[in-house]
Design an enzyme around this catalytic site. Structure first.
Site, PDB file in Angstrom:
ATOM      1  N   HIS A 100      32.599  50.184  47.120  1.00 44.83           N
ATOM      2  CA  HIS A 100      33.100  50.869  46.335  1.00 44.83           C
ATOM      3  C   HIS A 100      33.516  50.743  44.690  1.00 44.83           C
ATOM      4  O   HIS A 100      34.949  50.749  44.610  1.00 44.83           O
ATOM      5  CB  HIS A 100      35.137  51.256  47.388  1.00 44.83           C
ATOM      6  CG  HIS A 100      34.846  51.817  49.189  1.00 44.83           C
ATOM      7  ND1 HIS A 100      35.854  51.523  49.807  1.00 44.83           N
ATOM      8  CD2 HIS A 100      33.591  52.959  49.287  1.00 44.83           C
ATOM      9  CE1 HIS A 100      34.694  52.725  50.834  1.00 44.83           C
ATOM     10  NE2 HIS A 100      33.672  53.518  50.447  1.00 44.83           N
ATOM     11  N   GLY A 146      37.388  44.040  59.651  1.00 45.40           N
ATOM     12  CA  GLY A 146      39.652  43.859  58.983  1.00 45.40           C
ATOM     13  C   GLY A 146      38.776  45.741  58.302  1.00 45.40           C
ATOM     14  O   GLY A 146      39.206  45.745  57.224  1.00 45.40           O
ATOM     15  N   THR A 147      38.312  46.551  59.207  1.00 48.72           N
ATOM     16  CA  THR A 147      38.618  47.658  58.720  1.00 48.72           C
ATOM     17  C   THR A 147      38.790  48.584  59.599  1.00 48.72           C
ATOM     18  O   THR A 147      38.664  48.783  60.787  1.00 48.72           O
ATOM     19  CB  THR A 147      36.439  48.492  58.257  1.00 48.72           C
ATOM     20  OG1 THR A 147      36.505  49.518  57.972  1.00 48.72           O
ATOM     21  CG2 THR A 147      35.174  48.233  58.838  1.00 48.72           C
ATOM     22  N   GLU A 201      43.718  44.563  65.079  1.00 50.04           N
ATOM     23  CA  GLU A 201      43.866  45.294  65.939  1.00 50.04           C
ATOM     24  C   GLU A 201      42.897  46.555  67.060  1.00 50.04           C
ATOM     25  O   GLU A 201      41.463  45.922  67.053  1.00 50.04           O
ATOM     26  CB  GLU A 201      44.311  46.992  65.054  1.00 50.04           C
ATOM     27  CG  GLU A 201      45.722  46.848  64.418  1.00 50.04           C
ATOM     28  CD  GLU A 201      46.590  46.181  64.426  1.00 50.04           C
ATOM     29  OE1 GLU A 201      47.173  46.599  65.800  1.00 50.04           O
ATOM     30  OE2 GLU A 201      47.740  45.643  63.876  1.00 50.04           O
ATOM     31  N   ASN A 218      39.068  42.800  64.282  1.00 50.93           N
ATOM     32  CA  ASN A 218      40.185  43.000  63.852  1.00 50.93           C
ATOM     33  C   ASN A 218      41.534  42.819  64.749  1.00 50.93           C
ATOM     34  O   ASN A 218      41.639  42.614  65.433  1.00 50.93           O
ATOM     35  CB  ASN A 218      40.234  44.867  64.157  1.00 50.93           C
ATOM     36  CG  ASN A 218      40.725  45.747  63.111  1.00 50.93           C
ATOM     37  OD1 ASN A 218      42.139  45.233  62.834  1.00 50.93           O
ATOM     38  ND2 ASN A 218      40.417  46.381  61.815  1.00 50.93           N
ATOM     39  N   CYS A 241      34.015  57.285  22.956  1.00 54.09           N
ATOM     40  CA  CYS A 241      34.059  58.784  23.056  1.00 54.09           C
ATOM     41  C   CYS A 241      35.855  59.248  23.486  1.00 54.09           C
ATOM     42  O   CYS A 241      35.987  60.008  23.715  1.00 54.09           O
ATOM     43  CB  CYS A 241      33.554  59.033  24.597  1.00 54.09           C
ATOM     44  SG  CYS A 241      34.284  59.140  25.734  1.00 54.09           S
ATOM     45  N   ASP A 243      38.508  43.616  45.413  1.00 50.61           N
ATOM     46  CA  ASP A 243      38.553  42.486  45.250  1.00 50.61           C
ATOM     47  C   ASP A 243      37.737  41.251  44.417  1.00 50.61           C
ATOM     48  O   ASP A 243      38.190  40.511  43.755  1.00 50.61           O
ATOM     49  CB  ASP A 243      39.568  42.092  45.511  1.00 50.61           C
ATOM     50  CG  ASP A 243      38.709  41.432  47.083  1.00 50.61           C
ATOM     51  OD1 ASP A 243      37.579  41.410  47.318  1.00 50.61           O
ATOM     52  OD2 ASP A 243      39.385  42.217  48.611  1.00 50.61           O
ATOM     53  N   GLN A 275      34.065  46.833  51.677  1.00 52.97           N
ATOM     54  CA  GLN A 275      35.083  48.317  50.705  1.00 52.97           C
ATOM     55  C   GLN A 275      35.446  48.032  49.834  1.00 52.97           C
ATOM     56  O   GLN A 275      36.377  48.690  49.101  1.00 52.97           O
ATOM     57  CB  GLN A 275      34.928  48.802  51.785  1.00 52.97           C
ATOM     58  CG  GLN A 275      34.274  49.438  53.186  1.00 52.97           C
ATOM     59  CD  GLN A 275      34.859  50.210  54.173  1.00 52.97           C
ATOM     60  OE1 GLN A 275      35.695  51.203  54.056  1.00 52.97           O
ATOM     61  NE2 GLN A 275      34.770  49.282  55.609  1.00 52.97           N
ATOM     62  N   ASN A 276      35.399  46.503  49.688  1.00 55.86           N
ATOM     63  CA  ASN A 276      36.690  45.797  49.343  1.00 55.86           C
ATOM     64  C   ASN A 276      36.699  45.773  47.545  1.00 55.86           C
ATOM     65  O   ASN A 276      34.908  45.390  47.142  1.00 55.86           O
ATOM     66  CB  ASN A 276      36.649  44.488  49.391  1.00 55.86           C
ATOM     67  CG  ASN A 276      37.059  44.112  51.167  1.00 55.86           C
ATOM     68  OD1 ASN A 276      38.093  45.488  51.498  1.00 55.86           O
ATOM     69  ND2 ASN A 276      37.539  43.226  51.360  1.00 55.86           N
TER      70      ASN A 276
HETATM   71  P1  OAD Z   1      42.596  49.959  55.771  1.00 55.51           P
HETATM   72  O1  OAD Z   1      43.667  49.033  55.079  1.00 55.51           O
HETATM   73  O2  OAD Z   1      42.373  50.991  56.587  1.00 55.51           O
HETATM   74  O3  OAD Z   1      42.325  49.233  56.895  1.00 55.51           O
HETATM   75  C1  OAD Z   1      42.235  47.628  57.449  1.00 55.51           C
HETATM   76  C2  OAD Z   1      41.894  47.099  58.356  1.00 55.51           C
HETATM   77  O4  OAD Z   1      42.012  45.635  58.544  1.00 55.51           O
HETATM   78  C3  OAD Z   1      42.927  48.147  59.654  1.00 55.51           C
HETATM   79  O5  OAD Z   1      42.383  48.064  60.895  1.00 55.51           O
HETATM   80  C4  OAD Z   1      43.768  46.285  59.973  1.00 55.51           C
HETATM   81  O6  OAD Z   1      43.620  46.630  61.314  1.00 55.51           O
HETATM   82  C5  OAD Z   1      42.651  45.567  59.580  1.00 55.51           C
HETATM   83  N1  OAD Z   1      43.018  43.647  59.583  1.00 55.51           N
HETATM   84  C6  OAD Z   1      44.583  43.684  58.909  1.00 55.51           C
HETATM   85  N2  OAD Z   1      44.396  42.610  58.307  1.00 55.51           N
HETATM   86  C7  OAD Z   1      43.528  41.706  59.937  1.00 55.51           C
HETATM   87  C8  OAD Z   1      43.375  40.820  59.715  1.00 55.51           C
HETATM   88  N3  OAD Z   1      44.583  38.954  59.544  1.00 55.51           N
HETATM   89  N4  OAD Z   1      42.246  39.644  60.702  1.00 55.51           N
HETATM   90  C9  OAD Z   1      41.568  41.327  61.071  1.00 55.51           C
HETATM   91  N5  OAD Z   1      42.139  42.305  60.613  1.00 55.51           N
HETATM   92  C10 OAD Z   1      42.972  42.286  60.591  1.00 55.51           C
HETATM   93  O7  OAD Z   1      41.589  48.817  55.685  1.00 55.51           O
HETATM   94  P2  OAD Z   1      39.369  49.450  54.748  1.00 55.51           P
HETATM   95  O8  OAD Z   1      38.971  49.623  56.282  1.00 55.51           O
HETATM   96  O9  OAD Z   1      39.100  49.062  53.743  1.00 55.51           O
HETATM   97  O10 OAD Z   1      38.683  53.263  49.928  1.00 55.51           O
HETATM   98  O11 OAD Z   1      39.945  50.329  54.421  1.00 55.51           O
HETATM   99  C11 OAD Z   1      38.622  51.299  53.666  1.00 55.51           C
HETATM  100  C12 OAD Z   1      38.981  52.255  52.617  1.00 55.51           C
HETATM  101  O12 OAD Z   1      39.711  53.022  52.520  1.00 55.51           O
HETATM  102  C13 OAD Z   1      39.255  51.698  50.889  1.00 55.51           C
HETATM  103  O13 OAD Z   1      37.819  50.901  50.340  1.00 55.51           O
HETATM  104  C14 OAD Z   1      39.809  52.314  50.225  1.00 55.51           C
HETATM  105  C15 OAD Z   1      40.997  53.139  51.605  1.00 55.51           C
HETATM  106  O14 OAD Z   1      41.500  54.061  51.098  1.00 55.51           O
HETATM  107  C16 OAD Z   1      38.654  53.496  48.219  1.00 55.51           C
HETATM  108  O15 OAD Z   1      39.392  52.866  47.846  1.00 55.51           O
HETATM  109  C17 OAD Z   1      37.582  54.329  48.261  1.00 55.51           C
END
Ligand code: OAD
Length: 257
Positions: free
Chosen positions: A123, A190-191, A218, A216, A153, A108, A105-106
């Site tokens: 994404h 990590g989502t 959490e 994760n 355009c 980057d 979903q990243n």
């Molecule tokens: P989030 O920012 O919602 O969640 C990040 C997750 O990673 C959380 O559950 C954290 O607990 C976990 N986390 C953080 N650091 C970590 C680490 N070092 N090791 C393991 N886990 C870790 O990000 P996404 O789930 O990617 O969409 O968000 C999904 C989508 O929501 C993104 O692609 C973006 C956003 O809104 C769009 O832009 C359409």
């Protein structure tokens, strides 16, 4: 492969060179490269804005410069960063497990920077621009007073990412759907599992009989997966890779060591 609560050792035992695996990554995998997760980024400089204001067509229409600057700021952070061990191990898994599908979903580009091939960037990518009206592609251009305009355009340029309220590419979704229907192991790394359709992939894989594993920081998805590995994504992936290598059933490239 039958789903049910299992421990880490049993999970490793189920992995073989022919295992059909789907890996879904989110912002947590890049957190250890210094890229703030989408939700963490809301605590800092951008805390006064709701995600929808920064990542939606309505937000862009209302304040294109604000949205462009937010993505330019995130892109700068990305360009200053490097892939971490977690990205590198997943790139290695792409070789070790020829039937692995990696979906992120990243936006980057750090999976590619680590060497992952055949990645599904569901994404889009922060490194590309398209125009708002016709989606004409454009190389990245810095914003000055306003937002840069499309050479063809004159419509304002925006990042080539999927925003809230926008549809994902139908072909990408079909490809993912097939991979989920066929997979034996599904890993979500990590989502937060808050944003659909990706949030539904775990249940789809589970419904197909796959073993489901969540990595994760959490306790996310604990009641829905077969195994929750709580902690840093790169530490846990390293531990899993060490166990996999200890089994000596895979060809290991020198890049992995
Ligand atoms: P989030 O920012 O919602 O969640 C990040 C997750 O990673 C959380 O559950 C954290 O607990 C976990 N986390 C953080 N650091 C970590 C680490 N070092 N090791 C393991 N886990 C870790 O990000 P996404 O789930 O990617 O969409 O968000 C999904 C989508 O929501 C993104 O692609 C973006 C956003 O809104 C769009 O832009 C359409």
């Amino acid at each position: 492969m039958k789903a049910g609560k299992i421990d880490e050792h049993s999970f490793i035992q189920k992995l073989g060179p022919d295992t059909r695996i789907v890996v879904l990554t989110g912002a947590g995998i890049s957190a250890e490269s210094g890229i703030p997760t989408f939700r963490d980024a809301q605590d800092g400089l951008w805390s006064q804005f709701r995600p929808e204001e920064l990542a939606s067509p309505e937000g862009f229409r209302a304040n294109p410069k604000l949205v462009f600057d937010w993505y330019a700021w995130r892109r700068k952070k990305v360009l200053e960063s490097k892939p971490n061990k977690g990205h590198e191990i997943l790139a290695l898994w792409g070789q070790q497990f020829p039937h692995m599908t990696l979906i992120t979903q990243n936006v980057d580009g750090l999976h590619q920077a680590a060497g992952s091939q055949d990645l599904i960037e569901m994404h889009g990518s922060i490194h590309r621009l398209i125009c708002f009206k016709e989606r004409h592609p454009s190389p990245w251009v810095a914003a000055k007073d306003g937002v840069p305009l499309c050479m063809r355009c004159q419509s304002p340029l925006r990042p080539d990412v999927v925003w809230f309220g926008e549809m994902l590419d139908r072909r990408i979704l079909e490809h993912i759907g097939k991979a989920l229907a066929n997979c034996e192991v599904f890993l979500a790394i990590g989502t937060s599992g808050l944003v659909y359709p990706a949030a539904g992939f775990l249940d789809e894989a589970r419904a197909s009989g796959a073993l489901t594993v969540v990595i994760n920081r959490e306790r996310v998805g604990e009641d829905r997966c077969d195994l929750l590995l709580q902690g840093s994504a790169s530490d846990i992936l390293q531990r899993l890779q060490d166990s996999i290598q200890a089994r000596h059933v895979f060809k290991v490239s020198s890049r992995a060591r």
